[in-house]
Write a protein that holds these residues in place. Structure first.
Motif, mmCIF file in Angstrom:
data_model
loop_
_atom_site.group_PDB
_atom_site.id
_atom_site.type_symbol
_atom_site.label_atom_id
_atom_site.label_comp_id
_atom_site.label_asym_id
_atom_site.label_seq_id
_atom_site.Cartn_x
_atom_site.Cartn_y
_atom_site.Cartn_z
ATOM 1 N N THR A 106 -13.219 14.940 -5.471
ATOM 2 C CA THR A 106 -12.130 15.057 -4.498
ATOM 3 C C THR A 106 -11.837 16.518 -4.145
ATOM 4 O O THR A 106 -11.124 16.773 -3.188
ATOM 5 C CB THR A 106 -10.848 14.410 -5.052
ATOM 6 N N ARG A 107 -12.372 17.434 -4.930
ATOM 7 C CA ARG A 107 -12.093 18.855 -4.690
ATOM 8 C C ARG A 107 -12.893 19.406 -3.510
ATOM 9 O O ARG A 107 -12.531 20.438 -2.948
ATOM 10 C CB ARG A 107 -12.431 19.675 -5.928
ATOM 11 N N HIS A 108 -13.985 18.743 -3.160
ATOM 12 C CA HIS A 108 -14.877 19.276 -2.134
ATOM 13 C C HIS A 108 -14.728 18.541 -0.807
ATOM 14 O O HIS A 108 -15.577 18.688 0.073
ATOM 15 C CB HIS A 108 -16.326 19.189 -2.624
ATOM 16 N N LEU A 109 -13.663 17.762 -0.678
ATOM 17 C CA LEU A 109 -13.442 17.064 0.575
ATOM 18 C C LEU A 109 -12.857 18.013 1.614
ATOM 19 O O LEU A 109 -12.216 19.014 1.271
ATOM 20 C CB LEU A 109 -12.503 15.877 0.361
ATOM 21 N N ASP B 140 -2.877 12.525 0.903
ATOM 22 C CA ASP B 140 -2.589 13.859 0.376
ATOM 23 C C ASP B 140 -2.710 13.903 -1.147
ATOM 24 O O ASP B 140 -2.856 14.973 -1.728
ATOM 25 C CB ASP B 140 -1.173 14.282 0.767
ATOM 26 N N VAL B 141 -2.626 12.723 -1.779
ATOM 27 C CA VAL B 141 -2.640 12.624 -3.243
ATOM 28 C C VAL B 141 -3.501 11.437 -3.646
ATOM 29 O O VAL B 141 -3.446 10.377 -3.017
ATOM 30 C CB VAL B 141 -1.214 12.435 -3.811
ATOM 31 N N VAL B 142 -4.311 11.622 -4.686
ATOM 32 C CA VAL B 142 -5.035 10.525 -5.315
ATOM 33 C C VAL B 142 -4.568 10.427 -6.758
ATOM 34 O O VAL B 142 -4.541 11.438 -7.476
ATOM 35 C CB VAL B 142 -6.560 10.727 -5.281
ATOM 36 N N VAL B 143 -4.166 9.237 -7.168
ATOM 37 C CA VAL B 143 -3.718 9.008 -8.540
ATOM 38 C C VAL B 143 -4.793 8.205 -9.262
ATOM 39 O O VAL B 143 -5.011 7.028 -8.944
ATOM 40 C CB VAL B 143 -2.369 8.256 -8.576
ATOM 41 N N PHE B 144 -5.497 8.834 -10.187
ATOM 42 C CA PHE B 144 -6.524 8.158 -10.971
ATOM 43 C C PHE B 144 -5.883 7.629 -12.250
ATOM 44 O O PHE B 144 -5.327 8.392 -13.039
ATOM 45 C CB PHE B 144 -7.671 9.108 -11.316
ATOM 46 N N ASP B 145 -5.966 6.311 -12.451
ATOM 47 C CA ASP B 145 -5.388 5.677 -13.633
ATOM 48 C C ASP B 145 -6.471 5.542 -14.699
ATOM 49 O O ASP B 145 -7.398 4.743 -14.570
ATOM 50 C CB ASP B 145 -4.828 4.299 -13.257
ATOM 51 N N PHE B 146 -6.361 6.330 -15.771
ATOM 52 C CA PHE B 146 -7.362 6.360 -16.837
ATOM 53 C C PHE B 146 -7.002 5.458 -18.017
ATOM 54 O O PHE B 146 -7.727 5.450 -19.016
ATOM 55 C CB PHE B 146 -7.544 7.795 -17.348
ATOM 56 N N THR B 147 -5.904 4.715 -17.923
ATOM 57 C CA THR B 147 -5.440 3.965 -19.097
ATOM 58 C C THR B 147 -6.428 2.879 -19.518
ATOM 59 O O THR B 147 -6.595 2.614 -20.710
ATOM 60 C CB THR B 147 -4.058 3.348 -18.828
ATOM 61 N N LYS B 148 -7.082 2.237 -18.549
ATOM 62 C CA LYS B 148 -8.050 1.190 -18.903
ATOM 63 C C LYS B 148 -9.286 1.793 -19.548
ATOM 64 O O LYS B 148 -9.853 1.240 -20.490
ATOM 65 C CB LYS B 148 -8.435 0.387 -17.663
ATOM 66 N N VAL C 244 -9.780 8.646 0.874
ATOM 67 C CA VAL C 244 -8.992 9.858 1.109
ATOM 68 C C VAL C 244 -9.009 10.211 2.586
ATOM 69 O O VAL C 244 -7.971 10.527 3.182
ATOM 70 C CB VAL C 244 -9.519 11.034 0.260
ATOM 71 N N GLU C 245 -10.198 10.170 3.191
ATOM 72 C CA GLU C 245 -10.329 10.507 4.600
ATOM 73 C C GLU C 245 -9.770 9.407 5.491
ATOM 74 O O GLU C 245 -9.032 9.682 6.447
ATOM 75 C CB GLU C 245 -11.806 10.765 4.938
ATOM 76 N N ASP C 246 -10.110 8.157 5.177
ATOM 77 C CA ASP C 246 -9.694 7.040 6.035
ATOM 78 C C ASP C 246 -8.195 6.801 5.988
ATOM 79 O O ASP C 246 -7.595 6.384 6.981
ATOM 80 C CB ASP C 246 -10.433 5.763 5.626
ATOM 81 N N TYR C 247 -7.580 7.037 4.805
ATOM 82 C CA TYR C 247 -6.154 6.789 4.640
ATOM 83 C C TYR C 247 -5.302 8.011 5.000
ATOM 84 O O TYR C 247 -4.086 7.926 4.965
ATOM 85 C CB TYR C 247 -5.842 6.407 3.190
#
Length: 457
Positions: free
Chosen positions: A158-161, A124-132, A118-121
């Motif tokens: 990710t909320r405390h970044l 603005d958005v992180v998409v967590f894929d829970f399907t697996k 999140v910091e290095d890139y």
């Protein structure tokens, strides 16, 4: 005393300035402003996500039709800078592993890697894929607490970044809790800013399904899936519809024409040694075809030379092996007509928006692709339906020689309107009954009673 306080404040100020300067120096863009967060996520705004694998010239995209671009498996610094320059959000997709123990070092290392990205890139958005993690069909009831712990830990990290970031969660098209209380889906609502319906989850190997080739995203299933999530407690304004800008070529085990004119392509079932299971072998029966490839090889498929299934609301084409007429293939894909029907659902159900898998499929710059068609597909994504709720006229000499097709579409849309009105009316009536979530699923723990794989439809 005051001298000590003054020195401390001065030192803290120097450290803050040094930290800001370090961030500016680490910004890979030509200006630091392009690395700043893009915070334009509002409840009343529609989100148009574009997934990219980095296989196209993103500068050819119609950026006025995009709000967020997310990468999968790659990080493109130049794309991040370009997206931010266009005032669009940038992010990445992270696949949540299927076996995670929050108390183990492996989990903590994986989680730290995500937050570092999140910091290095400058995301603005992180998409967590829970399907697996969830699986294709059901998760075990005793697995719920573990799922909630993983979800809570992953999302809250990710909320405390320092950098503000939105979290979207990719879920199966239907809540995987048939016959059970859907506490997990209800609880995850508080963790994720949006839920993405995975377009690849409609074709699963779940038992009890008809093993036939079918549309990647059947419209009837799509409506049912949305209704199930809303019934489970998810507000429509947090649901993002997954749209595939590709199709699949299925090899038929058996092929026949039904009495209603639908071509039925039967697929094999998964083998367990010498025993045939009741699970459909979708994975080994299909070959992915991008829309760019389809248009390059068979441009007429997208305008005239194809069949159209009014139940799935998607086009398909039949192929036969020239050297061996017994080999039959059925290709299901998407076109402007099928996209329009799905985009209307986004508008009618007041969903948060849609996500395209992938934007690379219609941005081939190294092949001779019809510019009018390419531009038209991009234009249909937002402005023609989502922005106004109505269809803008899309005129091109691509349709000049197909008056019969235009008449056919008119008749087809009449029947489609009737079918959609009926389904939506049933959904609204069902909500008014205020039944317990998934009450209907308690009658059959194997297969949902609304599944539409019946080939006699």
């Amino acid at each position: 005393m005051w001298w000590g306080v003054w020195n401390w404040l001065l030192l803290a100020s120097m450290f803050q300035v040094a930290e800001q300067q370090a961030k500016k120096l680490s910004c890979p863009c030509d200006t630091y402003e392009k690395c700043l967060p893009v915070n334009d996520w509002h409840d009343y705004d529609r989100e148009i996500f574009i997934v990219t694998e980095g296989n196209s010239d993103y500068m050819q995209w119609m950026w006025e039709s995009v709000t967020t671009v997310v990468t999968t498996g790659i990080h493109r610094t130049d794309l991040m800078c370009y997206a931010h320059a266009k005032s669009n959000k940038y992010g990445f997709i992270e696949l949540v592993p299927d076996e995670l123990n929050t108390s183990k070092a492996e989990f903590q290392n994986w989680l730290k890697n995500v937050t570092d990205k999140v910091e290095d890139y400058f995301a603005d958005v992180v998409v967590f894929d829970f399907t697996k993690l969830l699986g294709n069909c059901e998760y075990a009831e005793e697995h719920v607490e573990h799922l909630l712990t993983v979800t809570h830990t992953v999302v809250n990290s990710t909320r405390h970044l320092v950098r503000p970031v939105k979290v979207a969660c990719v879920m199966p098209w239907m809540p995987p809790c048939f016959g059970k209380e859907c506490g997990y889906i209800n609880n995850i609502n508080g963790y994720c800013d949006a839920i993405i319906l995975n377009p690849e989850s409609y074709l699963t190997y779940c038992s009890g399904l008809m093993c036939t080739a079918q549309a990647t995203v059947p419209l009837t299933k799509l409506i049912i899936g949305i209704d199930e999530y809303v019934t489970a407690g998810w507000p429509e304004k947090k649901i993002i519809m997954g749209i595939p800008w590709h199709g699949y070529k299925f090899k038929c085990k058996n092929y026949r024409e039904s009495s209603f004119g639908r071509s039925v392509c039967e697929l094999p079932k998964i083998m367990d040694g010498n025993i045939t299971t009741d699970k459909c072998d979708f994975e080994n029966s299909k070959e992915k075809m991008s829309l760019g490839t389809i248009h390059k090889q068979n441009p007429n498929w997208l305008v005239s030379d194809r069949n159209y299934d009014m139940v799935y609301n998607a086009p398909y084409h039949i192929l036969r092996n020239q050297s061996n007429n017994s080999d039959v293939y059925q290709v299901w894909f998407e076109d402007v007509e099928s996209f329009t029907a799905k985009y209307k659902i986004v508008d009618q159900f007041k969903l948060k928006g849609l996500i395209v898998y992938t934007g690379d499929d219609l941005s081939y710059t190294k092949i001779d692709i019809d510019t009018v068609f390419n531009t038209g597909m991009w234009a249909w994504m937002l402005h023609s339906v989502l922005a106004t709720g109505t269809e803008n006229e899309y005129k091109s000499n691509i349709y000049a020689n197909y008056p019969a097709k235009i008449a056919g579409i008119g008749v087809g849309m009449f029947f489609l309107g009737f079918v959609l009105s009926f389904i939506i009316a049933c959904v609204v009536f069902r909500r008014k009954k205020l039944n317990k979530p998934f009450q209907k699923d308690l009658k059959d723990t194997v297969q949902d009673e609304y599944f539409d794989e019946d080939n006699t439809l």
